[in-house]
Every structure is written in C-alpha cells, then in structure tokens.
Design an enzyme around this catalytic site. Structure first.
Site, PDB file in Angstrom:
ATOM      1  N   SER A   1      -5.470   3.455   4.566  1.00  0.00           N
ATOM      2  CA  SER A   1      -5.113   2.496   3.514  1.00  0.00           C
ATOM      3  C   SER A   1      -6.344   1.803   2.952  1.00  0.00           C
ATOM      4  CB  SER A   1      -4.114   1.463   4.041  1.00  0.00           C
ATOM      5  OG  SER A   1      -3.257   1.010   3.014  1.00  0.00           O
TER       6      SER A   1
ATOM      7  N   LYS B   1       3.313   6.509   4.949  1.00  0.00           N
ATOM      8  CA  LYS B   1       2.417   5.501   4.373  1.00  0.00           C
ATOM      9  C   LYS B   1       2.927   4.112   4.745  1.00  0.00           C
ATOM     10  CE  LYS B   1      -1.146   4.068   2.404  1.00  0.00           C
ATOM     11  NZ  LYS B   1      -1.125   3.043   3.477  1.00  0.00           N
TER      12      LYS B   1
ATOM     13  N   SER C   1       0.794  -1.237   0.000  1.00  0.00           N
ATOM     14  CA  SER C   1       0.000   0.000   0.000  1.00  0.00           C
ATOM     15  C   SER C   1       0.824   1.283   0.000  1.00  0.00           C
ATOM     16  CB  SER C   1      -0.961   0.009   1.195  1.00  0.00           C
ATOM     17  OG  SER C   1      -2.020  -0.876   0.970  1.00  0.00           O
TER      18      SER C   1
ATOM     19  N   LYS D   1      -0.135   3.665  -2.650  1.00  0.00           N
ATOM     20  CA  LYS D   1      -1.161   4.707  -2.535  1.00  0.00           C
ATOM     21  C   LYS D   1      -0.567   6.107  -2.444  1.00  0.00           C
ATOM     22  CE  LYS D   1      -4.711   1.764  -0.362  1.00  0.00           C
ATOM     23  NZ  LYS D   1      -4.013   0.497  -0.174  1.00  0.00           N
TER      24      LYS D   1
END
EC number: 3.4.21.-
Length: 362
Positions: free
Chosen positions: A189, A294, A132, A135
């Site tokens: 997420s 992140k 993720s 993202k």
C-alpha cells in the site's frame, strides 16, 4: 568526663587516619553527590524522550526521539490502534446495524464468484470512503493501459502526501520500474508509488483519475467516485457491491493477483534492493487460499478489506468496510469463513435462487 574522653578518642582515631571530622563530612557529601550524578546519568542513558507524536494516518510512522541527548529519527509500521474517530459510516448511523455474526465492520458483502450469488450482506449498497482499496482500481487502469512495465519512474515532490502526512520509505528521487511501483502499491500500500503511477499516465494525474472513473462506469460501479490514485482522500468512495465488481474484473489479470498476494518481495530502488511486506497477514497464513486482496485505512474510512478466497472449494469475494480495530477486518473474514464452512451447501444458493443467505442494513 567519659563523654569528653570518648570524643577525644574518636577525634584521635580520625586524626591518626589522616582525616578530620570536617573532611569526613566533605567526603560523604562528595560521595553522595557522585552517586546521585551516576544514578541520574544512568537513568538518562535509559530514557528516551519523545519529541513528536506519530501520525496515525500512514502505515509507516516517523518517530523523532532524543536518546542520550542526541536526536534520533526512526520509522515504524503502525501497530497501535488509532484514537477514537467518527468514521463516515458512523456519522451515517451504520454502527447501529446488527448482524448474527457480530461483525466489527459496518459494511460487509460476501458473494459466490462463480455466479455472483450474494451469500451475506450488510449495508452493502452504501457508498463510503474506501481508503487504499482505491489502489486496486489504480492497478487495473495501469495494466489495461498496457504501459511499459519496465519503464523507470521517479518519485518526485508531487508524490509526497501533504493531506494526511503519511510516511513513505520511498524518498523523493527514488527510481523504480513501473512494475515495482505497482507491486509495492498493491502489496504494501505504498502511497508514493501509487501517486507516481498516476502521474506517469498519459495526460498526468487528471487523465488517470478520469480513466479510473471511466472504468468504474464501464463495470457498472454506479456508487463509485475517485479523486486520486492512492486512496488518501475521503472523497474516494464506493459501495461494497461496487467493489465486488472491481474484484471480479481485477481477478482476470494475473499480475494483479500475484502482486497483491505476495507476502513479501525485494524490489530495486536506485539499483539497491529494498524489502517490502504485505499489509494483510492472512496472505502468509497457510490455512487461507487467497487469490486477490487489498487493504485500506484512513480515519474517515476505518479499516477496509477486499479479498478473493477459496473456502470449502468455492471461490468467494469478500468486502469489509469501516471496521473498527487494527485486526478487526481480518477477524471478520475469519468469522465469515467459519460461517460458510458451517453452512450446508444447499443453503448457499449455489445453482439458483436470488435471495441471500443473510441480508441486513439500510
């Protein structure tokens, strides 16, 4: 004679009480059965039978249980460790790399944000699945495309994850603004939110993925390749050095900094408030000053973390890939922080020099 007399007396006592020996036995049997029935009922009332095992790929797991004979569906944030699984880093032999800090991540990179000096690196040139962390590039493409952040987007069946079957709190038909979709994609997420962002790009998902790869080329991320906007595919790969470049570019956008570092937020879906929280517990820790972050996880990638933080008054970029254990990436960030705090400024290559303080790997 004595025994016969005693038996007669006992029989007379039962008779006088309105009971016979047979009725006493029946009563005792009935009482025992009732007691056992009550105990079984009590145990069943406490017992919860799991009917389906949770899938470990998602951040929120769906559990189907049966309580008192009734089927119950619940959703929980996954906090248990995933079962042993050979990551792509393990298969590449990266787990054999040792470092003086005993990091649990197979890949690590720490650099000074002001001058891009590498302070610590471990297998930083190896391209691996990034889960993720993908993202963050999704967010960068969205904000630089200058799409209407107030436009309402709808979650559709196309956004449902049928590759790893990760759960989502966003049901098909849920409507959120593009800003809220981006917010929960970065902070929590949310996979369906990330998918909806890509699908609502001019030209749809294929055009969005191409824009992601084009941006990677523009930033000089030569080890990077994207195939989706969420990071659920193991084919989304990058090296730690490439991700540091992504962090530098993303940090220039206030919206990405804010959305990724909110500890929690309430967003409206179909006009109703929904509360979401961060996937990175360091964000709410007052001892940390984090400007961008992140997290990421799929089985093939292990635990991943991209983060910008200020340590000892100095802004640094940290990247950890293929970490083992649910809290290991956060613990590795703590180890790096203590290591930097213990170093003398002169050894941090600040103001010149090209050799990293520590470098190892393939």
């Amino acid at each position: 004679m004595y025994k016969l007399a005693l038996s007669a007396v006992i029989s007379l006592m039962f008779v006088s009480a309105g009971l016979t020996t047979a009725s006493v036995a029946q009563a005792a049997t009935a009482q025992s059965a009732a007691s056992k029935k009550a105990q079984v009922k009590k145990v069943k009332a406490r017992q919860t039978v799991r009917l389906s095992a949770p899938r470990v790929e998602g951040r929120v797991v769906k559990r189907i249980t049966r309580v008192n004979g009734r089927k119950k569906v619940s959703y929980q944030r996954l906090i248990t460790a995933a079962p042993a699984f050979a990551t792509m880093g393990d298969l590449a032999g990266l787990s054999a790399t040792r470092d003086p800090l005993d990091l649990k991540s197979n890949v690590a990179l720490v650099l000074d944000q002001a001058n891009s000096e590498v302070l610590f690196e471990k297998n930083s040139n190896i391209a691996l699945p990034i889960a993720s962390i993908t993202k963050m590039m999704t967010g960068l493409v969205v904000v630089e495309a200058e799409q209407d952040m107030d436009e309402v987007l709808t979650v559709t069946d196309e956004d449902v994850d049928r590759a790893k079957f990760s759960s989502s709190r966003l049901r098909v038909g849920a409507q959120l603004t593009r800003a809220n979709m981006l917010h929960i994609a970065l902070m929590s997420s949310e996979n369906r939110a990330a998918s909806a962002l890509g699908r609502n790009y001019p030209g749809g998902k294929p055009a969005f993925v191409e824009a992601m790869n084009a941006k990677a080329r523009e930033l000089g991320m030569s080890d990077t390749h994207y195939v989706d906007s969420s990071g659920l595919s193991k084919m989304n790969v990058a090296s730690a050095r490439d991700l540091a470049k992504l962090a530098m570019a993303a940090y220039e956008h206030p919206m990405l900094r804010q959305f990724s570092t909110d500890a929690n937020a309430i967003v409206e879906a179909n006009g109703r408030p929904m509360q979401f929280g961060t996937t990175n517990r360091l964000v709410a820790n007052p001892d940390w000053s984090i400007g961008l972050q992140k997290t990421g996880f799929i089985n093939e990638a292990g635990r991943c973390l991209l983060m910008q933080a200020v340590i000892e008054g100095r802004s640094v970029i940290m990247v950890f890939l293929d970490s083992k254990g649910t809290q290991s990436r956060v613990a590795d960030a703590g180890r790096i922080r203590k290591w930097i705090e213990a170093l003398k400024p002169a050894t941090l290559n600040i103001g010149g020099g090209s050799a990293p303080v520590y470098s190892t790997g393939m």
